[in-house]
Design a protein around this motif. Structure first.
Motif, PDB file in Angstrom:
ATOM      1  N   ALA A  27       0.832  -1.212   0.000  1.00 15.10           N
ATOM      2  CA  ALA A  27       0.000   0.000   0.000  1.00 15.10           C
ATOM      3  C   ALA A  27       0.864   1.259   0.000  1.00 15.10           C
ATOM      4  N   ALA A  28       1.999   1.206   0.691  1.00 16.22           N
ATOM      5  CA  ALA A  28       2.911   2.359   0.713  1.00 16.22           C
ATOM      6  C   ALA A  28       3.525   2.597  -0.654  1.00 16.22           C
ATOM      7  N   VAL A  29       3.906   1.523  -1.326  1.00 14.88           N
ATOM      8  CA  VAL A  29       4.518   1.653  -2.651  1.00 14.88           C
ATOM      9  C   VAL A  29       3.481   2.156  -3.657  1.00 14.88           C
ATOM     10  N   ARG A  30       2.257   1.655  -3.549  1.00 14.77           N
ATOM     11  CA  ARG A  30       1.196   2.147  -4.447  1.00 14.77           C
ATOM     12  C   ARG A  30       0.974   3.641  -4.248  1.00 14.77           C
ATOM     13  N   TRP A  31       0.972   4.103  -2.997  1.00 11.72           N
ATOM     14  CA  TRP A  31       0.766   5.524  -2.719  1.00 11.72           C
ATOM     15  C   TRP A  31       1.932   6.351  -3.264  1.00 11.72           C
ATOM     16  N   LYS A  50      14.996  -5.391  -1.904  1.00  7.32           N
ATOM     17  CA  LYS A  50      13.786  -5.480  -1.079  1.00  7.32           C
ATOM     18  C   LYS A  50      12.629  -4.673  -1.672  1.00  7.32           C
ATOM     19  N   LEU A  51      12.912  -3.425  -2.083  1.00 11.68           N
ATOM     20  CA  LEU A  51      11.877  -2.596  -2.702  1.00 11.68           C
ATOM     21  C   LEU A  51      11.625  -3.042  -4.145  1.00 11.68           C
ATOM     22  N   THR A  52      12.670  -3.456  -4.838  1.00 13.27           N
ATOM     23  CA  THR A  52      12.517  -3.912  -6.209  1.00 13.27           C
ATOM     24  C   THR A  52      11.492  -5.031  -6.304  1.00 13.27           C
ATOM     25  N   GLY A  53      11.558  -5.978  -5.381  1.00 15.18           N
ATOM     26  CA  GLY A  53      10.618  -7.096  -5.389  1.00 15.18           C
ATOM     27  C   GLY A  53       9.180  -6.650  -5.224  1.00 15.18           C
ATOM     28  N   ALA A  57       6.069  -6.962  -8.002  1.00 12.80           N
ATOM     29  CA  ALA A  57       4.786  -7.585  -7.665  1.00 12.80           C
ATOM     30  C   ALA A  57       3.610  -6.676  -7.998  1.00 12.80           C
ATOM     31  N   LEU A  58       3.846  -5.367  -8.017  1.00 10.50           N
ATOM     32  CA  LEU A  58       2.793  -4.406  -8.346  1.00 10.50           C
ATOM     33  C   LEU A  58       2.732  -4.096  -9.839  1.00 10.50           C
ATOM     34  N   GLY A  59       3.572  -4.748 -10.626  1.00  8.24           N
ATOM     35  CA  GLY A  59       3.503  -4.596 -12.076  1.00  8.24           C
ATOM     36  C   GLY A  59       4.336  -3.483 -12.654  1.00  8.24           C
ATOM     37  N   ALA A  60       5.256  -2.907 -11.881  1.00  7.36           N
ATOM     38  CA  ALA A  60       6.106  -1.834 -12.398  1.00  7.36           C
ATOM     39  C   ALA A  60       7.190  -2.395 -13.302  1.00  7.36           C
ATOM     40  N   ALA A  78      18.672 -12.829  -6.299  1.00  4.27           N
ATOM     41  CA  ALA A  78      17.277 -12.966  -5.891  1.00  4.27           C
ATOM     42  C   ALA A  78      16.305 -12.651  -7.025  1.00  4.27           C
ATOM     43  N   LEU A  79      16.683 -11.697  -7.893  1.00  2.54           N
ATOM     44  CA  LEU A  79      15.776 -11.209  -8.943  1.00  2.54           C
ATOM     45  C   LEU A  79      16.527 -11.197 -10.274  1.00  2.54           C
TER      46      LEU A  79
END
Length: 257
Positions: A27-31, A50-53, A57-60, A78-79
């Motif tokens: 929700a924080a990343v979406r905002w 950590k933020l990249t993942g 997941a949110l489609g960026a 990891a990614l």
């Protein structure tokens, strides 16, 4: 402690950082991304991803930039499908006006904004967004407030608690009108894994070994009396967001070109 020493401390603990640090509340990343004109996002100072993942997941459409080779190695492990580049906030390896948003997870306070500000502005498209995100402990919870007292500022500093993070981060960005908000978050921990998490803080990583071990022993002893078994660590993800005005978003304009 010198800023550059602290900033450069994480590589030695890259594996532990990847294992123990939390991700970010969706929700924080979406905002943070809400005003962005598109989905192309730069994760700047991306660490182990950590933020990249969360962004993925949110489609960026994410590009990750990280200066430390050991941290970048963990991110790529990891990614492996992420476009991940060596670089830093003061010399971003991207073209002008190439991203819709620049996000930084627990990293914005390490940037030299006198140099990084124009660089961030340069790579942002008109109307783009800059946002810093921090995972902060909810010190309204009594045992968290006790943990802060026991741990000391090397493990839990002013940006690490809900009470203090707004003041500690409010003036990090000196262009555009900033907004701040917090979003509930949590992480499953035990006394041992939370102690290991706090051991990855910059202040702890540069601490003399004997003092570090004494601090971690004190933290672990406190936690064995405060929590039992596996628990949800009460956190929030705090966001500092700036919506870049379209007539100032071009780095070429900011530099007078």
């Amino acid at each position: 402690m010198e800023h550059n020493t602290l900033k450069g401390s994480f590589g030695a603990a890259a594996v532990a950082y990847a294992e123990h640090r939390p991700d970010y509340a969706p929700a924080a990343v979406r905002w943070a991304l809400e005003p962005a004109p598109g989905t192309r996002v730069l994760d700047l100072g991306a660490g182990t991803g950590k933020l990249t993942g969360t962004l993925l997941a949110l489609g960026a459409d994410v590009t990750a930039v990280e200066p430390d080779p050991a941290m970048l190695t963990e991110l790529r492990r990891a990614l492996p499908t992420v476009h991940a580049l060596p670089g830093n906030a003061e010399a971003i390896p991207l073209p002008d006006a190439s991203v819709d948003a620049v996000l930084a997870g627990n990293a914005l306070h390490w940037f030299d904004m006198a140099v990084a500000g124009p660089e961030i502005t340069r790579v942002l498209r008109p109307g783009g967004v800059l946002a810093g995100l921090w995972n902060v402990l909810d010190d309204r919870v009594a045992w968290i407030a006790g943990l802060e007292r026991v741990s000391g500022p090397a493990a839990i500093g002013p940006r690490d608690t809900l009470t203090n993070w707004r003041t500690a981060t409010a003036h990090l960005i000196d262009f555009g009108a900033s907004e701040q908000s917090e979003f509930p978050h949590g992480q499953r921990r035990t006394a041992d894994s939370l102690t290991a998490t706090l051991a990855t803080r910059a202040g702890m990583l540069v601490m003399p070994e004997q003092e570090r071990e004494a601090t971690l022993t004190r933290i672990r002893a406190y936690l064995t009396t405060a929590v039992t078994g596996e628990f949800t660590l009460p956190m929030l993800t705090g966001v500092l967001r700036v919506r870049q005005l379209s007539d100032t978003a071009s780095g070429r304009e900011r530099r007078g070109a």
